[in-house]
Design a protein around this motif. Structure first.
Motif, PDB file in Angstrom:
ATOM      1  N   ARG A 168     -46.058 -14.442   6.239  1.00  0.00           N
ATOM      2  CA  ARG A 168     -46.914 -15.195   7.160  1.00  0.00           C
ATOM      3  C   ARG A 168     -47.298 -16.547   6.552  1.00  0.00           C
ATOM      4  NH1 ARG A 168     -51.729 -16.877   7.835  1.00  0.00           N
ATOM      5  NH2 ARG A 168     -52.566 -15.919   5.953  1.00  0.00           N
ATOM      6  N   MET A 169     -47.723 -16.531   5.279  1.00  0.00           N
ATOM      7  CA  MET A 169     -48.108 -17.781   4.617  1.00  0.00           C
ATOM      8  C   MET A 169     -46.893 -18.664   4.362  1.00  0.00           C
ATOM      9  SD  MET A 169     -51.143 -16.891   1.883  1.00  0.00           S
ATOM     10  CE  MET A 169     -50.237 -15.613   1.008  1.00  0.00           C
ATOM     11  N   ARG A 170     -45.804 -18.075   3.879  1.00  0.00           N
ATOM     12  CA  ARG A 170     -44.612 -18.847   3.527  1.00  0.00           C
ATOM     13  C   ARG A 170     -44.049 -19.593   4.729  1.00  0.00           C
ATOM     14  NH1 ARG A 170     -40.020 -19.698   4.481  1.00  0.00           N
ATOM     15  NH2 ARG A 170     -39.901 -17.947   5.915  1.00  0.00           N
ATOM     16  N   ALA A 171     -44.112 -18.977   5.904  1.00  0.00           N
ATOM     17  CA  ALA A 171     -43.566 -19.595   7.111  1.00  0.00           C
ATOM     18  C   ALA A 171     -44.285 -20.893   7.472  1.00  0.00           C
ATOM     19  CB  ALA A 171     -43.647 -18.610   8.278  1.00  0.00           C
ATOM     20  N   LEU A 172     -45.526 -21.063   7.038  1.00  0.00           N
ATOM     21  CA  LEU A 172     -46.309 -22.266   7.337  1.00  0.00           C
ATOM     22  C   LEU A 172     -46.111 -23.377   6.310  1.00  0.00           C
ATOM     23  CD1 LEU A 172     -49.658 -20.458   8.239  1.00  0.00           C
ATOM     24  CD2 LEU A 172     -47.949 -21.382   9.834  1.00  0.00           C
ATOM     25  N   ARG A 205     -49.497 -22.089  -3.139  1.00  0.00           N
ATOM     26  CA  ARG A 205     -48.971 -23.137  -2.261  1.00  0.00           C
ATOM     27  C   ARG A 205     -49.842 -23.282  -1.019  1.00  0.00           C
ATOM     28  NH1 ARG A 205     -43.559 -23.799  -0.483  1.00  0.00           N
ATOM     29  NH2 ARG A 205     -44.001 -25.985  -0.941  1.00  0.00           N
ATOM     30  N   HIS A 206     -50.291 -22.140  -0.477  1.00  0.00           N
ATOM     31  CA  HIS A 206     -51.176 -22.177   0.688  1.00  0.00           C
ATOM     32  C   HIS A 206     -52.449 -22.965   0.361  1.00  0.00           C
ATOM     33  CE1 HIS A 206     -53.524 -20.878   4.139  1.00  0.00           C
ATOM     34  NE2 HIS A 206     -54.440 -20.405   3.309  1.00  0.00           N
ATOM     35  N   LEU A 207     -52.992 -22.729  -0.815  1.00  0.00           N
ATOM     36  CA  LEU A 207     -54.229 -23.393  -1.231  1.00  0.00           C
ATOM     37  C   LEU A 207     -54.008 -24.858  -1.615  1.00  0.00           C
ATOM     38  CD1 LEU A 207     -55.721 -20.403  -3.218  1.00  0.00           C
ATOM     39  CD2 LEU A 207     -56.568 -21.322  -1.036  1.00  0.00           C
ATOM     40  N   ASN A 208     -52.769 -25.284  -1.684  1.00  0.00           N
ATOM     41  CA  ASN A 208     -52.420 -26.696  -1.883  1.00  0.00           C
ATOM     42  C   ASN A 208     -51.880 -27.270  -0.573  1.00  0.00           C
ATOM     43  OD1 ASN A 208     -53.163 -27.332  -4.486  1.00  0.00           O
ATOM     44  ND2 ASN A 208     -51.221 -26.698  -5.390  1.00  0.00           N
ATOM     45  N   ASP A 209     -52.623 -27.055   0.498  1.00  0.00           N
ATOM     46  CA  ASP A 209     -52.260 -27.561   1.823  1.00  0.00           C
ATOM     47  C   ASP A 209     -50.842 -27.137   2.186  1.00  0.00           C
ATOM     48  OD1 ASP A 209     -52.555 -28.869   4.266  1.00  0.00           O
ATOM     49  OD2 ASP A 209     -52.067 -30.855   3.443  1.00  0.00           O
ATOM     50  N   GLY A 267     -52.958 -28.680  -8.774  1.00  0.00           N
ATOM     51  CA  GLY A 267     -53.339 -29.138  -7.442  1.00  0.00           C
ATOM     52  C   GLY A 267     -54.817 -28.894  -7.281  1.00  0.00           C
ATOM     53  N   SER A 268     -55.188 -28.108  -6.296  1.00  0.00           N
ATOM     54  CA  SER A 268     -56.596 -27.786  -6.094  1.00  0.00           C
ATOM     55  C   SER A 268     -57.033 -26.733  -7.116  1.00  0.00           C
ATOM     56  CB  SER A 268     -56.822 -27.256  -4.681  1.00  0.00           C
ATOM     57  OG  SER A 268     -56.225 -25.979  -4.526  1.00  0.00           O
ATOM     58  N   VAL A 269     -58.338 -26.638  -7.324  1.00  0.00           N
ATOM     59  CA  VAL A 269     -58.864 -25.632  -8.258  1.00  0.00           C
ATOM     60  C   VAL A 269     -58.497 -24.218  -7.801  1.00  0.00           C
ATOM     61  CG1 VAL A 269     -60.978 -24.632  -9.228  1.00  0.00           C
ATOM     62  CG2 VAL A 269     -60.681 -27.120  -9.169  1.00  0.00           C
ATOM     63  N   PRO A 270     -58.676 -23.870  -6.514  1.00  0.00           N
ATOM     64  CA  PRO A 270     -58.269 -22.522  -6.110  1.00  0.00           C
ATOM     65  C   PRO A 270     -56.772 -22.272  -6.318  1.00  0.00           C
ATOM     66  CG  PRO A 270     -59.714 -23.474  -4.450  1.00  0.00           C
ATOM     67  CD  PRO A 270     -59.364 -24.573  -5.414  1.00  0.00           C
ATOM     68  N   ALA A 271     -55.938 -23.272  -6.054  1.00  0.00           N
ATOM     69  CA  ALA A 271     -54.491 -23.098  -6.251  1.00  0.00           C
ATOM     70  C   ALA A 271     -54.180 -22.858  -7.722  1.00  0.00           C
ATOM     71  CB  ALA A 271     -53.728 -24.315  -5.743  1.00  0.00           C
ATOM     72  N   ALA A 272     -54.840 -23.592  -8.595  1.00  0.00           N
ATOM     73  CA  ALA A 272     -54.631 -23.396 -10.035  1.00  0.00           C
ATOM     74  C   ALA A 272     -55.024 -21.977 -10.436  1.00  0.00           C
ATOM     75  CB  ALA A 272     -55.426 -24.433 -10.827  1.00  0.00           C
ATOM     76  N   TRP A 273     -56.128 -21.483  -9.892  1.00  0.00           N
ATOM     77  CA  TRP A 273     -56.552 -20.108 -10.204  1.00  0.00           C
ATOM     78  C   TRP A 273     -55.604 -19.082  -9.594  1.00  0.00           C
ATOM     79  CZ3 TRP A 273     -58.985 -18.334 -14.071  1.00  0.00           C
ATOM     80  CH2 TRP A 273     -59.924 -19.127 -14.722  1.00  0.00           C
ATOM     81  N   GLY A 276     -48.341 -26.368   0.440  1.00  0.00           N
ATOM     82  CA  GLY A 276     -47.295 -26.994  -0.369  1.00  0.00           C
ATOM     83  C   GLY A 276     -47.295 -28.510  -0.336  1.00  0.00           C
ATOM     84  N   ARG A 277     -48.065 -29.112   0.544  1.00  0.00           N
ATOM     85  CA  ARG A 277     -48.078 -30.570   0.652  1.00  0.00           C
ATOM     86  C   ARG A 277     -48.741 -31.227  -0.559  1.00  0.00           C
ATOM     87  NH1 ARG A 277     -48.925 -28.159   5.237  1.00  0.00           N
ATOM     88  NH2 ARG A 277     -47.500 -28.519   6.972  1.00  0.00           N
ATOM     89  N   GLN A 278     -49.589 -30.471  -1.249  1.00  0.00           N
ATOM     90  CA  GLN A 278     -50.276 -31.003  -2.433  1.00  0.00           C
ATOM     91  C   GLN A 278     -49.792 -30.333  -3.720  1.00  0.00           C
ATOM     92  OE1 GLN A 278     -52.383 -33.629  -2.123  1.00  0.00           O
ATOM     93  NE2 GLN A 278     -51.826 -33.567   0.031  1.00  0.00           N
ATOM     94  N   ASP A 279     -48.635 -29.657  -3.654  1.00  0.00           N
ATOM     95  CA  ASP A 279     -48.081 -29.045  -4.864  1.00  0.00           C
ATOM     96  C   ASP A 279     -47.826 -30.106  -5.926  1.00  0.00           C
ATOM     97  OD1 ASP A 279     -48.017 -26.433  -3.907  1.00  0.00           O
ATOM     98  OD2 ASP A 279     -45.910 -26.521  -3.315  1.00  0.00           O
ATOM     99  N   VAL A 280     -47.937 -29.706  -7.163  1.00  0.00           N
ATOM    100  CA  VAL A 280     -47.613 -30.567  -8.295  1.00  0.00           C
ATOM    101  C   VAL A 280     -46.175 -30.223  -8.676  1.00  0.00           C
ATOM    102  CG1 VAL A 280     -48.209 -31.232 -10.644  1.00  0.00           C
ATOM    103  CG2 VAL A 280     -50.024 -30.532  -9.045  1.00  0.00           C
ATOM    104  N   LEU A 281     -45.270 -31.169  -8.467  1.00  0.00           N
ATOM    105  CA  LEU A 281     -43.852 -30.910  -8.684  1.00  0.00           C
ATOM    106  C   LEU A 281     -43.460 -31.106 -10.140  1.00  0.00           C
ATOM    107  CD1 LEU A 281     -42.333 -32.624  -5.518  1.00  0.00           C
ATOM    108  CD2 LEU A 281     -43.049 -30.246  -5.818  1.00  0.00           C
ATOM    109  N   TRP A 282     -42.592 -30.240 -10.603  1.00  0.00           N
ATOM    110  CA  TRP A 282     -42.022 -30.359 -11.938  1.00  0.00           C
ATOM    111  C   TRP A 282     -41.102 -31.563 -11.975  1.00  0.00           C
ATOM    112  CZ3 TRP A 282     -36.906 -27.884 -13.412  1.00  0.00           C
ATOM    113  CH2 TRP A 282     -36.620 -28.071 -14.768  1.00  0.00           C
ATOM    114  N   GLN A 283     -41.243 -32.378 -13.010  1.00  0.00           N
ATOM    115  CA  GLN A 283     -40.382 -33.530 -13.207  1.00  0.00           C
ATOM    116  C   GLN A 283     -39.601 -33.307 -14.493  1.00  0.00           C
ATOM    117  OE1 GLN A 283     -42.758 -37.116 -12.973  1.00  0.00           O
ATOM    118  NE2 GLN A 283     -43.910 -36.279 -11.247  1.00  0.00           N
ATOM    119  N   PRO A 284     -38.379 -32.802 -14.392  1.00  0.00           N
ATOM    120  CA  PRO A 284     -37.597 -32.504 -15.590  1.00  0.00           C
ATOM    121  C   PRO A 284     -37.461 -33.732 -16.490  1.00  0.00           C
ATOM    122  CG  PRO A 284     -36.478 -31.705 -13.620  1.00  0.00           C
ATOM    123  CD  PRO A 284     -37.641 -32.531 -13.171  1.00  0.00           C
TER     124      PRO A 284
END
Length: 191
Positions: free
Chosen positions: A102-106, A168-172, A118-124, A174-182
Motif C-alpha cells: 500500500r505504501m510502496r504504490a504511492l 520512504r513514506h516519511l520522506n514524502d 531526510g526527516s527525523v521520523p524517516a531516519a528513525w 520518497g520525494r525527500q529521500d537522501v540519495l547515495w552518491q557513489p
C-alpha cells in the motif's frame, strides 16, 4: 492477559545467567538470550520512532509492530516443547505485506540506493530497519543451533522491508529521500 511485576531487582542474573519462560537457566551470552535481547532493542528503536510520529493512525500501527516484536520475544522465550508456548503463525505476514505494498504504490520509483536520513521520523525508521535486521541475524544464528518457530525469520525479513518503505513514506513518499552518491568526495565543498 494480565501481568503483575512486584519486583524489578531480583539479583537472579547477578552471576551472568537468566531464565527462559519455562525456567531453563542460560548464560546471558547464549544465542537464545541474544536473539530475545535484539528483539527488545528493535522494539526500543520503534518506540523512539513512534515518539517522532504525529500521525495517530501510523502511531497505532507502530504500536502494533511493537506488540508483535514483544510477541516474537515471547515465542522465543518458550523453547520448543514448552506446554504454554504461544506461537506466532504466518497469518501475521499477510497484512504486513499488504501494508508494505500500500505504501510502496504511492512512492516515487527508486532510482538509486538511499541513505538513512531526510526527516527525523524517516531516519528513525531506518534505525528500526537496521535493528530488525540485527534481530533477524540473531534469530537465524539461533535457528542453526536450536529448533525455533520457522515463521520468525520471514517475519523479521518482512518487518525490515516494512521499515524501509516506511522510511520512504516519511520522506514524502520518497520525494525527500537522501540519495547515495557513489564516490562522493569526503567533505567536498558544496557546489
Amino acid at each position: 492477559m494480565s501481568v503483575r511485576i512486584d519486583r524489578v531487582v531480583t539479583r537472579g542474573g547477578d552471576k551472568g545467567q537468566t531464565s527462559l519462560g519455562d525456567g531453563t537457566r542460560l548464560s546471558k551470552a547464549d544465542l537464545h538470550v541474544e536473539a530475545i535481547g535484539v528483539l527488545d532493542e528493535a522494539n526500543a528503536a520503534v518506540g523512539v520512532l513512534r515518539s517522532h510520529v504525529a500521525d495517530e493512525v501510523l502511531s497505532r500501527k507502530l504500536m502494533a509492530v511493537q506488540n508483535l516484536l514483544f510477541d516474537m520475544g515471547g515465542d522465543l522465550c518458550m523453547p520448543e516443547g514448552s506446554k504454554h508456548a504461544k506461537r506466532l503463525t504466518d497469518s501475521v505476514i499477510v497484512p504486513l505485506e499488504a501494508e508494505i505494498e500500500r505504501m510502496r504504490a504511492l512512492q516515487v520509483p527508486l532510482t538509486s540506493f538511499i541513505l538513512p536520513g531526510g526527516s527525523v521520523p524517516a531516519a528513525w525508521a531506518h534505525v528500526a530497519r537496521t535493528a530488525v535486521r540485527k534481530a533477524e541475524r540473531a534469530v537465524v544464528a539461533l535457528s542453526e543451533q536450536a529448533t525455533i518457530n520457522p515463521v520468525l525469520v520471514p517475519l523479521l525479513n518482512r518487518l525490515s522491508d516494512y521499515f524501509f518503505v516506511l522510511g520512504r513514506h516519511l520522506n514524502d513518499d520518497g520525494r525527500q529521500d537522501v540519495l547515495w552518491q557513489p564516490g562522493a568526495a569526503l567533505f567536498a565543498e558544496a557546489p
